[in-house]
Design an enzyme around this catalytic site. Structure first.
Site, PDB file in Angstrom:
ATOM      1  N   ASP A 366       7.744  -7.801   4.122  1.00 34.86           N
ATOM      2  CA  ASP A 366       7.386  -6.502   3.983  1.00 34.86           C
ATOM      3  C   ASP A 366       5.731  -6.758   4.246  1.00 34.86           C
ATOM      4  O   ASP A 366       5.352  -7.486   5.179  1.00 34.86           O
ATOM      5  CB  ASP A 366       7.427  -6.286   2.406  1.00 34.86           C
ATOM      6  CG  ASP A 366       7.316  -4.812   1.996  1.00 34.86           C
ATOM      7  OD1 ASP A 366       6.217  -4.181   1.922  1.00 34.86           O
ATOM      8  OD2 ASP A 366       8.324  -4.203   1.887  1.00 34.86           O
ATOM      9  N   ASP A 367       5.039  -5.948   3.681  1.00 37.67           N
ATOM     10  CA  ASP A 367       3.399  -5.726   4.038  1.00 37.67           C
ATOM     11  C   ASP A 367       2.865  -7.308   4.144  1.00 37.67           C
ATOM     12  O   ASP A 367       3.141  -8.055   3.238  1.00 37.67           O
ATOM     13  CB  ASP A 367       2.852  -4.959   2.939  1.00 37.67           C
ATOM     14  CG  ASP A 367       1.548  -4.600   3.421  1.00 37.67           C
ATOM     15  OD1 ASP A 367       1.004  -4.877   4.385  1.00 37.67           O
ATOM     16  OD2 ASP A 367       0.913  -3.549   2.511  1.00 37.67           O
ATOM     17  N   ARG A 443      -5.834   3.931  -1.135  1.00 40.50           N
ATOM     18  CA  ARG A 443      -5.396   2.548  -0.833  1.00 40.50           C
ATOM     19  C   ARG A 443      -6.355   1.848  -0.094  1.00 40.50           C
ATOM     20  O   ARG A 443      -5.855   1.144   1.153  1.00 40.50           O
ATOM     21  CB  ARG A 443      -3.873   2.574  -0.792  1.00 40.50           C
ATOM     22  CG  ARG A 443      -3.315   1.050  -1.050  1.00 40.50           C
ATOM     23  CD  ARG A 443      -1.997   0.923  -0.521  1.00 40.50           C
ATOM     24  NE  ARG A 443      -1.357  -0.183  -0.975  1.00 40.50           N
ATOM     25  CZ  ARG A 443      -0.481  -0.994  -0.645  1.00 40.50           C
ATOM     26  NH1 ARG A 443       0.170  -0.453   0.279  1.00 40.50           N
ATOM     27  NH2 ARG A 443       0.053  -2.222  -1.229  1.00 40.50           N
ATOM     28  N   LYS A 476      11.358  -1.076   8.072  1.00 45.67           N
ATOM     29  CA  LYS A 476      10.843  -0.299   6.915  1.00 45.67           C
ATOM     30  C   LYS A 476       9.548   0.335   7.317  1.00 45.67           C
ATOM     31  O   LYS A 476       8.572  -0.294   7.724  1.00 45.67           O
ATOM     32  CB  LYS A 476      10.650  -1.192   5.545  1.00 45.67           C
ATOM     33  CG  LYS A 476      10.232  -0.344   4.548  1.00 45.67           C
ATOM     34  CD  LYS A 476      10.022  -1.338   3.255  1.00 45.67           C
ATOM     35  CE  LYS A 476       9.415  -0.975   2.066  1.00 45.67           C
ATOM     36  NZ  LYS A 476       9.322  -1.834   1.033  1.00 45.67           N
ATOM     37  N   TRP A 477       9.557   1.706   7.204  1.00 43.55           N
ATOM     38  CA  TRP A 477       8.451   2.487   7.845  1.00 43.55           C
ATOM     39  C   TRP A 477       7.810   3.060   6.858  1.00 43.55           C
ATOM     40  O   TRP A 477       8.173   3.881   6.072  1.00 43.55           O
ATOM     41  CB  TRP A 477       8.865   3.472   8.747  1.00 43.55           C
ATOM     42  CG  TRP A 477       8.000   4.395   9.596  1.00 43.55           C
ATOM     43  CD1 TRP A 477       6.927   5.053   8.814  1.00 43.55           C
ATOM     44  CD2 TRP A 477       7.876   4.945  10.769  1.00 43.55           C
ATOM     45  NE1 TRP A 477       6.228   5.814   9.649  1.00 43.55           N
ATOM     46  CE2 TRP A 477       6.687   5.787  10.853  1.00 43.55           C
ATOM     47  CE3 TRP A 477       8.511   4.697  11.807  1.00 43.55           C
ATOM     48  CZ2 TRP A 477       6.331   6.425  12.158  1.00 43.55           C
ATOM     49  CZ3 TRP A 477       8.280   5.536  12.913  1.00 43.55           C
ATOM     50  CH2 TRP A 477       7.333   6.327  13.296  1.00 43.55           C
ATOM     51  N   ASP A 478       6.609   2.439   6.360  1.00 36.06           N
ATOM     52  CA  ASP A 478       5.917   2.766   5.096  1.00 36.06           C
ATOM     53  C   ASP A 478       4.874   3.749   5.092  1.00 36.06           C
ATOM     54  O   ASP A 478       4.376   4.201   6.649  1.00 36.06           O
ATOM     55  CB  ASP A 478       5.408   1.598   4.455  1.00 36.06           C
ATOM     56  CG  ASP A 478       5.383   1.699   2.601  1.00 36.06           C
ATOM     57  OD1 ASP A 478       5.635   3.112   2.406  1.00 36.06           O
ATOM     58  OD2 ASP A 478       4.926   0.800   2.272  1.00 36.06           O
ATOM     59  N   ASP A 548       9.211   3.309  -5.704  1.00 38.73           N
ATOM     60  CA  ASP A 548       8.785   1.833  -6.147  1.00 38.73           C
ATOM     61  C   ASP A 548       9.209   1.311  -7.420  1.00 38.73           C
ATOM     62  O   ASP A 548       8.994   0.094  -7.760  1.00 38.73           O
ATOM     63  CB  ASP A 548       7.213   1.854  -5.813  1.00 38.73           C
ATOM     64  CG  ASP A 548       6.686   1.568  -4.306  1.00 38.73           C
ATOM     65  OD1 ASP A 548       7.550   1.252  -3.821  1.00 38.73           O
ATOM     66  OD2 ASP A 548       5.493   1.853  -4.210  1.00 38.73           O
TER      67      ASP A 548
END
Ligand code: DGJ
Length: 739
Positions: A366-367, A443, A476-478, A548
């Site tokens: 992930d990120d 953010r 995964k395109w956030d 989430d």
């Protein structure tokens, strides 16, 4: 499926086995709506359905006998003349006028369904699966032509609609409102169901009874949003899950939208759906054209489960594309809740190794793997692997994961940039912004200006480079913030109203290029959880991160709400750690797994922190999912008991041949001295005898009529497979036909 055309009465009747949709050319040349509902006989004319009357204060430009636009039901109405309700279209002209007058000119029929250039839309592969009627209209003063598209699907209660404008006049005009669908219904006896929420509590059904006035939902956030989903149901007040009339409207679009029902004081309901007119305009120079996104309209007389199943089937067969359209989804482990930003390659490999031991098939990073992204203050936009974390880059890590016998997936947030990034320092003009105004941060990030092709090209270059040089099977395109200050430095003043829409077109363009170039990669869309869970993105990404919120109890509600409009195969669902990171709630591992079974299924925790006993269970659950995911993800889904109304929510899936089924039954809070419980099942064959594992054998009619007696540990044992005692419990029933 038929399109009947009656030239003399200028009546159009679209019909299949589920509905009839009837329109006619009105005396003034506008398109009138006559009927939408259960299939009815075709006839030469239905003029008896035309509400012709002039009432006090009615107006009419043409002095037509006994007829006013205010009271007649229309297909694509205009405000500004004799109809005082909201219009579907508005065109700003050079002289300041906003009025237009679209008059019928002709029609054509297309076998199959044409694609909508640059936009996601439902499709058919076989021309005989659908027929499209195109109505041609034009406005004599501006020269703008309008094509209204109606596609009827052969075997489903589905009609899709969109509108296409072509400026054939000599002067430029501004389209300032262009709904995809407007539908006038003759009464207001409807409950409106919308799917509302916020971050971590998306798509909770909310019901209102329609009454005089306007009821609307919208997104003005630049994405379809956590707050309101671009999906609305109108149902008759007595319609329930298993019976009654209902229609659903799903907008195949991921940006700002408006859905509204205007009920006038004669109880006529005008429903509309389309791009939100706020901050929308589109300049049409002479010769230019504009296509609205499409709305899918589904109709049933058999209750909400049937309506949802229609959407599920349509999306699985005629919207989702690519290799994974009908393919079971890999069981993955995602490191986000396991590590957040605190990881290095060693830690990741340890998580992957344990997952591999448990039968997990894919590891998703992930990120935080790129640029200076050690927290969420920096690095977005710099899509270069951080060598201090991953010495051999993504290519090296993905290779190591593959060597372990797992697939590898990677997170991106392609549309965003942190001000503290090399990308922003090099191109401060590449973000959405309005001259002389401060940009809002969310953010700690800004939104890249995806209305500019060069920005999309640049991001495409970086992302595709990584996908090419590494062994990547999943992306995964956030997208982690809503859009503010939506302006672009690349466009002139009179095109600033186009930026919201151009932005989404840029997103679609990037998705199209990446999915076309990497057809073997499974894309999962995400927007801070389920902030862009819409039919538009399903065209590119067959699944979406549902929320989430990974707490099992909340997930029952979120997945239940999502199921009204979207198939199980599209819902990203993971087992996470306890206490849950969003709620601090402790739920049994069994309940977490059995909730996540009804989705794509994966893990979002460090399995190394589990006890041996828990690991044994994880192995069991992973194997269960492998054995049953075809049915869980692609079976016919039924909602049985709502978590919004019951302490014992339940749902089930049934195989196409009705010989197998899986029931998920949950109990939120345990109660002392509880009543005996029965759960009435659905979708089975009455005459088949089913073995319900651990419970006995019963005929389908018994299970659907009398119900499966479930009870629980506190009140007596009715079989082996009983709901465990305690709060937040669940049980899965497996059904198999024995003859
Ligand atoms: C929001 C997503 O929904 C999470 O799953 C995770 O990917 C974070 N973003 C990462 O920043």
């Amino acid at each position: 499926m038929s399109v009947y055309i009656h030239e003399t009465s200028r009546t159009f009747h679209l019909q299949n086995q589920q509905f009839s949709y009837i329109m006619k050319v009105l005396p003034n040349g506008h398109m009138g709506q006559l009927y939408f509902g259960r299939p009815i006989h075709d006839r030469e004319n239905y003029d008896y359905l035309l509400e012709k009357c002039i009432r006090s204060h009615s107006a009419s430009p043409d002095l037509l006998e006994g007829f006013s636009l205010e009271h007649v039901r229309q297909e694509y109405p205009v405000y500004g003349s004799a109809d005082f309700r909201q219009g579907a279209v508005e065109i700003l002209q050079e002289n300041g006028s906003r009025l237009c007058d679209f008059v019928y000119r002709g029609y054509r029929i297309i076998e199959g369904k044409p694609r909508l250039t640059g936009l996601p839309a439902t499709y058919v592969e076989d021309e005989s699966d659908a027929q499209t009627l195109v109505l041609n209209l034009s406005d004599a003063v501006t020269g703008v032509e309008l094509e209204l598209f109606y596609t009827v699907f052969r075997e489903m209660g589905v009609l899709t609609r969109s509108a296409h404008f072509i400026n054939k006049g000599s002067k430029a005009v501004q389209l300032t409102r262009a709904m995809s669908l407007s539908l006038d219904l003759p009464d207001d006896q409807y409950d409106w169901i919308q799917f509302s929420g916020s971050w971590a509590r998306e798509r909770m059904p909310v019901t209102h009874r329609l009454s005089e006035g306007i009821h609307a939902i919208e997104s003005l956030r630049g994405h379809s949003s956590h707050q309101q989903n671009p999906f609305v149901i109108l149902k008759r007040p007595r319609t329930d899950e298993f019976s009654g009339e209902a229609m659903g409207f799903s907008f195949v679009y991921s940006g700002n939208f408006l859905a509204q029902a205007e009920v006038d004081t004669y109880q006529v309901t005008r429903f509309m759906m389309g791009i939100h007119p706020t901050w929308f305009s589109w300049k049409l120079e002479s010769g230019d054209d504009f296509t609205t996104p499409e709305v899918v309209l589904a109709y049933t007389r058999e209750g909400l489960n049937d309506l949802s199943q229609t959407f599920h089937r349509l999306f699985q067969n005629h919207l989702i594309r690519g290799e994974y359209r009908h393919k079971v989804r890999p069981i993955l482990i995602n490191n986000w809740e396991a590590t957040y930003f605190d990881f290095n390659e060693e830690k990741l490999l340890a998580i992957a190794a344990k997952a591999k031991e448990c039968g997990v098939e894919m590891f998703v990073l992930d990120d935080g793997w790129f640029g200076a992204r050690r927290n969420d203050y920096a690095g977005l936009g710099d899509w270069y692997p951080a060598k201090e974390l991953l010495p051999d880059g993504i290519a090296g890590l993905s290779e190591k994961i593959e060597q372990m016998g797992m697939k590898f997936g990677l997170w991106f947030e392609p549309e965003m940039v942190n001000p503290d990034s090399d990308l922003y320092r090099a191109h401060p003009d590449w973000v959405l912004q309005i001259p002389d105004r401060k940009n809002s941060l969310a953010r700690h990030q800004l939104v890249l200006d995806f209305s500019r092709p060069e920005v999309v090209d640049y991001i495409y270059g970086l992302v595709s480079g990584i996908l090419r040089e590494s062994r990547i099977s999943y992306v995964k395109w956030d997208m982690n913030r809503s859009i503010t200050e939506c302006g672009s430095q690349a466009y002139p003043a009179d095109r600033q109203g186009e930026i919201f829409h151009r932005y989404i077109l840029g997103v679609y363009d990037l998705y199209e290029r990446l999915t076309a170039e990497f057809p073997h990669i499974l894309f999962e869309s995400c927007a801070g959880g389920g902030g862009r869970f819409d039919a538009g993105l399903l065209y590119y990404a067959p699944q979406a991160w549902t929320s989430d919120d990974t707490d099992a109890v909340e997930r029952i509600k979120i997945q239940y709400g999502t199921s009204y409009g979207y198939p199980v195969s599209s819902m990203g669902s993971h087992v996470s750690a306890v206490p849950n990171h969003q709620l601090n709630r402790i739920t049994p591992l069994k309940t977490r797994a059995e909730t996540a079974f009804f989705g794509t299924y994966g893990y979002e925790l460090d399995l190394n922190r589990l006890s041996e006993e828990e690991i044994a269970d994880v192995r069991k659950y992973t194997q269960f999912m492998k054995d049953h995911r075809e049915l869980l993800q692609f079976g016919t889904f039924y909602r049985l008991r709502s978590p919004f109304e019951s302490n014992e929510p339940a749902w089930m899936v049934v195989s196409g041949d009705q010989k197998e089924a899986i029931v998920g039954s949950f109990r939120i809070l345990s109660k002392a001295n509880q009543a005996f419980m029965r759960l009435r099942l659905a979708g089975l064959r009455e005459d088949l005898l089913y073995e319900v594992e651990g419970m006995g054998t019963f005929y389908g009619d018994e299970l659907m009529g009398a119900g499966l007696v479930t009870s629980d540990a506190a009140t007596g044992k009715v079989g082996e497979n009983i709901m465990p005692s305690g709060d937040f419990s669940s049980v899965i029933y497996l059904l198999k036909a024995v003859k």
